[in-house]
Scaffold this active site. Structure first.
Site, PDB file in Angstrom:
ATOM      1  N   ASP A 138      11.874 -13.075  70.809  1.00 43.19           N
ATOM      2  CA  ASP A 138      12.895 -12.588  69.866  1.00 43.19           C
ATOM      3  C   ASP A 138      14.251 -13.201  70.183  1.00 43.19           C
ATOM      4  OD1 ASP A 138      14.368  -9.366  68.951  1.00 43.19           O
ATOM      5  OD2 ASP A 138      13.990 -11.175  67.761  1.00 43.19           O
ATOM      6  N   LYS A 140      17.484 -14.986  69.593  1.00 43.76           N
ATOM      7  CA  LYS A 140      18.392 -15.346  68.493  1.00 43.76           C
ATOM      8  C   LYS A 140      19.806 -15.076  69.003  1.00 43.76           C
ATOM      9  CE  LYS A 140      17.174 -10.894  66.444  1.00 43.76           C
ATOM     10  NZ  LYS A 140      16.393 -10.267  65.372  1.00 43.76           N
ATOM     11  N   ASN A 143      20.762 -11.793  70.413  1.00 46.95           N
ATOM     12  CA  ASN A 143      20.201 -11.313  71.691  1.00 46.95           C
ATOM     13  C   ASN A 143      20.644 -12.158  72.866  1.00 46.95           C
ATOM     14  OD1 ASN A 143      18.827  -9.320  70.394  1.00 46.95           O
ATOM     15  ND2 ASN A 143      16.952 -10.500  70.150  1.00 46.95           N
ATOM     16  N   ASP A 156      17.662  -8.025  75.569  1.00 47.50           N
ATOM     17  CA  ASP A 156      16.750  -7.376  74.617  1.00 47.50           C
ATOM     18  C   ASP A 156      15.318  -7.891  74.703  1.00 47.50           C
ATOM     19  OD1 ASP A 156      17.272  -6.081  71.274  1.00 47.50           O
ATOM     20  OD2 ASP A 156      15.583  -5.949  72.651  1.00 47.50           O
ATOM     21  N   THR A 174      14.925 -10.720  60.732  1.00 47.59           N
ATOM     22  CA  THR A 174      14.907 -12.019  60.079  1.00 47.59           C
ATOM     23  C   THR A 174      13.718 -12.870  60.529  1.00 47.59           C
ATOM     24  OG1 THR A 174      16.059 -14.111  59.876  1.00 47.59           O
ATOM     25  CG2 THR A 174      16.439 -12.877  61.903  1.00 47.59           C
TER      26      THR A 174
END
Ligand SMILES: Clc1ccc(CN2CCN(c3c(Br)cnc4[nH]c(-c5ccc(CN6CCOCC6)cc5)nc34)CC2)cc1
Length: 287
Positions: A138, A140, A143, A156, A174
């Protein structure tokens, strides 16, 4: 009547709670100070009712399990956790520079030198995670946090898992950062190539300010599966273009072969033919 302090949450009483640092899906993060040591940290306060309502118990359990076993300068520190009847508290490192996506929003885009420095740091953090057989899954800008001296810290770990994994977690948020194998409907096992793909997406976004496949939901999905990246602007150097392109094609190769073929130059890597080579068939998954 207010309960005498002794009956309140013993652990929480050890902290002085400061300004809120941000709101998230299941709670908030506050600046906090540990009374005895004076140590500054970030206290992530999650609401148990909201977690149950979203059936996100595994998400939170995984975040604690994975994050509590990590220790690396490029990974946000995890110092412990406790809970009371209503809330779960994660004691995390306080990143003084804040969230990277706010910096990117404010600056528009980063210079190639700054982007290269950030990509190198994210790569070192990923090497550390993959060395422990963990995929972040995850990554991005939301994070990624910045330390006092502008160093990057991955945060995260709610979606992280041990590689390889064929979990079919509900993907929300997203699609921009997800590789083809995670958005196609077939049951697939994710490999660490997931994070390599996302590193390519991050690089593109550092250089241009936008993710490479950003479009309407349906078109983003088609773009990703067809690796139909929005063209890089002319001001991007050919070396940077080559780096971004290779991270999408090498990833596809390593994913197909199930093992990393790093170090192979593009000339030896068979570049996929027309976009039609990638099936976009199969029921779209909109969970
Ligand atoms: Cl449950 C949940 C709640 C909120 C969020 C979103 N953020 C996740 C990251 N959070 C932070 C964490 Br964890 C650790 N250290 C942090 N440090 C900061 C921070 C630090 C400084 C600032 C202030 N800016 C810093 C840059 O210059 C302008 C001012 C803003 C945020 N946020 C966090 C803040 C909240 C995610 C999940």
């Amino acid at each position: 009547a207010v309960k005498p302090p002794i009956y309140q949450n013993l652990h929480l009483g050890l902290f002085e709670i400061g300004k809120p640092l941000g709101k998230g899906k299941f709670g908030r993060v506050y600046l906090a100070r540990h009374r005895d040591s004076g140590y500054i940290c970030a206290l992530k306060v999650l609401n148990k009712d909201e977690i149950s309502r979203e059936a996100a118990e595994t998400h939170v359990r995984r975040e604690i399990e994975v994050h509590s076993n990590l220790r690396h300068p490029g990974v946000l520190g995890f110092y412990g956790w406790f809970h009371d009847s209503r809330r779960i508290f994660l004691i995390l490192e306080y990143a003084a520079g804040g969230e990277l996506y706010r910096v990117l929003q404010r600056e528009g885009r980063f210079s190639e030198r700054r982007a290269a420095k950030y990509v190198a740091q994210v790569t070192l953090s990923l090497l550390y995670l993959h060395g422990k057989n963990i995929m972040h899954r995850d990554m991005k800008p939301e994070n990624i946090l910045l330390g006092l001296h502008g160093e990057l810290k991955l945060a995260d770990f709610g979606y992280s898992v041990h590689a390889p994994s064929n979990r079919r977690d509900t993907l929300c948020g997203t699609l921009d950062y997800l590789p083809p194998e995670m958005i196609q409907s077939r049951e697939v096992s994710y490999t660490k190539a997931v994070d390599q793909w996302t590193l390519g997406v991050l690089t593109y976004e550092f250089l241009t300010g936008q993710p490479p496949f950003e479009d309407t939901v349906a078109l983003t999905r088609r773009r990703i599966v067809n690796r139909d990246m929005k063209p890089l602007p002319s001001f991007i150097s050919s070396e940077a273009k080559d780096f971004v392109n290779s991270s999408f094609f090498i990833t596809q190769l390593s994913y197909q072969d199930g093992h990393a073929r790093a170090g192979e130059s593009r000339s030896q890597v068979p570049i996929p033919q027309a976009a039609s080579e990638y099936s976009t068939s199969g029921p779209d998954r909109d969970d």
